[in-house]
Each structure stands twice: as C-alpha cells, then as structure tokens.
Design a protein around this motif. Structure first.
Motif, mmCIF file in Angstrom:
data_model
loop_
_atom_site.group_PDB
_atom_site.id
_atom_site.type_symbol
_atom_site.label_atom_id
_atom_site.label_comp_id
_atom_site.label_asym_id
_atom_site.label_seq_id
_atom_site.Cartn_x
_atom_site.Cartn_y
_atom_site.Cartn_z
ATOM 1 N N ASP A 61 -54.039 5.727 -40.115
ATOM 2 C CA ASP A 61 -54.062 5.506 -41.562
ATOM 3 C C ASP A 61 -52.864 6.219 -42.169
ATOM 4 O O ASP A 61 -52.569 7.360 -41.809
ATOM 5 C CB ASP A 61 -55.342 6.067 -42.195
ATOM 6 N N LYS A 62 -52.199 5.540 -43.058
ATOM 7 C CA LYS A 62 -51.134 6.139 -43.869
ATOM 8 C C LYS A 62 -51.611 6.055 -45.308
ATOM 9 O O LYS A 62 -51.196 5.204 -46.083
ATOM 10 C CB LYS A 62 -49.811 5.386 -43.668
ATOM 11 N N GLN A 110 -44.341 9.213 -44.519
ATOM 12 C CA GLN A 110 -44.513 10.295 -43.552
ATOM 13 C C GLN A 110 -44.574 9.740 -42.133
ATOM 14 O O GLN A 110 -44.965 8.609 -41.899
ATOM 15 C CB GLN A 110 -45.765 11.102 -43.867
ATOM 16 N N ASN A 111 -44.218 10.605 -41.183
ATOM 17 C CA ASN A 111 -44.093 10.204 -39.790
ATOM 18 C C ASN A 111 -45.302 10.671 -38.979
ATOM 19 O O ASN A 111 -45.753 11.811 -39.126
ATOM 20 C CB ASN A 111 -42.797 10.816 -39.241
ATOM 21 N N LEU A 112 -45.772 9.817 -38.089
ATOM 22 C CA LEU A 112 -46.919 10.129 -37.243
ATOM 23 C C LEU A 112 -46.527 10.744 -35.904
ATOM 24 O O LEU A 112 -47.389 11.113 -35.114
ATOM 25 C CB LEU A 112 -47.713 8.840 -36.958
ATOM 26 N N ASN A 113 -45.231 10.871 -35.617
ATOM 27 C CA ASN A 113 -44.778 11.275 -34.287
ATOM 28 C C ASN A 113 -45.325 12.622 -33.829
ATOM 29 O O ASN A 113 -45.675 12.781 -32.662
ATOM 30 C CB ASN A 113 -43.251 11.283 -34.215
ATOM 31 N N ARG A 114 -45.394 13.597 -34.716
ATOM 32 C CA ARG A 114 -45.891 14.920 -34.329
ATOM 33 C C ARG A 114 -47.330 14.827 -33.820
ATOM 34 O O ARG A 114 -47.681 15.414 -32.790
ATOM 35 C CB ARG A 114 -45.801 15.883 -35.509
ATOM 36 N N GLN A 115 -48.153 14.075 -34.520
ATOM 37 C CA GLN A 115 -49.541 13.917 -34.103
ATOM 38 C C GLN A 115 -49.631 13.131 -32.803
ATOM 39 O O GLN A 115 -50.395 13.484 -31.897
ATOM 40 C CB GLN A 115 -50.341 13.199 -35.190
ATOM 41 N N LEU A 116 -48.851 12.081 -32.692
ATOM 42 C CA LEU A 116 -48.861 11.251 -31.486
ATOM 43 C C LEU A 116 -48.385 12.060 -30.280
ATOM 44 O O LEU A 116 -48.985 11.980 -29.200
ATOM 45 C CB LEU A 116 -47.994 10.012 -31.691
#
Length: 95
Positions: free
Chosen positions: A39-40, A15-21
């Motif tokens: 955390d992943k 999964q990608n963290l970009n939306r949260q970042l």
C-alpha cells in the motif's frame, strides 16, 4: 500448505519501498512475489486495498512478515485490533 506473506506500506506514492523489501529479503525466507502486498497510502486506518486483499488471502498457519509494526498503521488501538485478528486466525507475525 503454509505460505509466507509480506506487507509493505509507505504513506505516499512518492516514497520508496526498497528499504522494507530489502529487510524482508534478508530474512532468507521464500516469499513469492504474488504474496507481497503493498500500500502506498496513509496508515490512518486499515481501509487499504493491499491490506484488505492480504486479509482475504492469508490463512491459518501462514506467516506474515512486516518490516516494523509502524508499517501496519499509525493508530495503536487499530494496530492492536488487527494484531488480534492475526492471533485469532492463527497467523504468525514476524517483524
């Protein structure tokens, strides 16, 4: 000196963290990259390396940014316990 921190979590390594970042960056608050904890891993419990490292670093008066409360975890009781830890330690929480 008060600092800003961010915590980001996704359930799997794929999964990608970009939306949260991106959401954190839109707050127009400065957060040093070293103060962004990630955390992943499943939100099943709070025995996560990033979360535990954050708790060792963050201090009273600091601010923690998270995208949404569900990024903290899946278990409402455990989320409330961690939230209480933040309150007890006078850490500001912004979602």
């Amino acid at each position: 000196m008060q600092r800003n921190y961010a915590y980001l979590r996704v359930s799997t390594k794929e999964q990608n963290l970009n939306r949260q970042l991106d959401a954190i960056k839109q707050l127009n608050e400065y957060i040093d990259e070293r103060d962004i904890y990630v955390d992943k891993i499943s939100g099943r419990d709070f025995n996560r390396p990033g979360w535990q490292a954050l708790k060792r670093s963050i201090r009273s008066g600091d601010t923690l940014f998270i995208h949404s409360l569900d990024r903290l975890g899946r278990n409402k009781t455990q989320i409330l316990q961690e939230w209480q830890w933040l309150v007890d330690n006078k850490i500001n929480l912004l979602c």
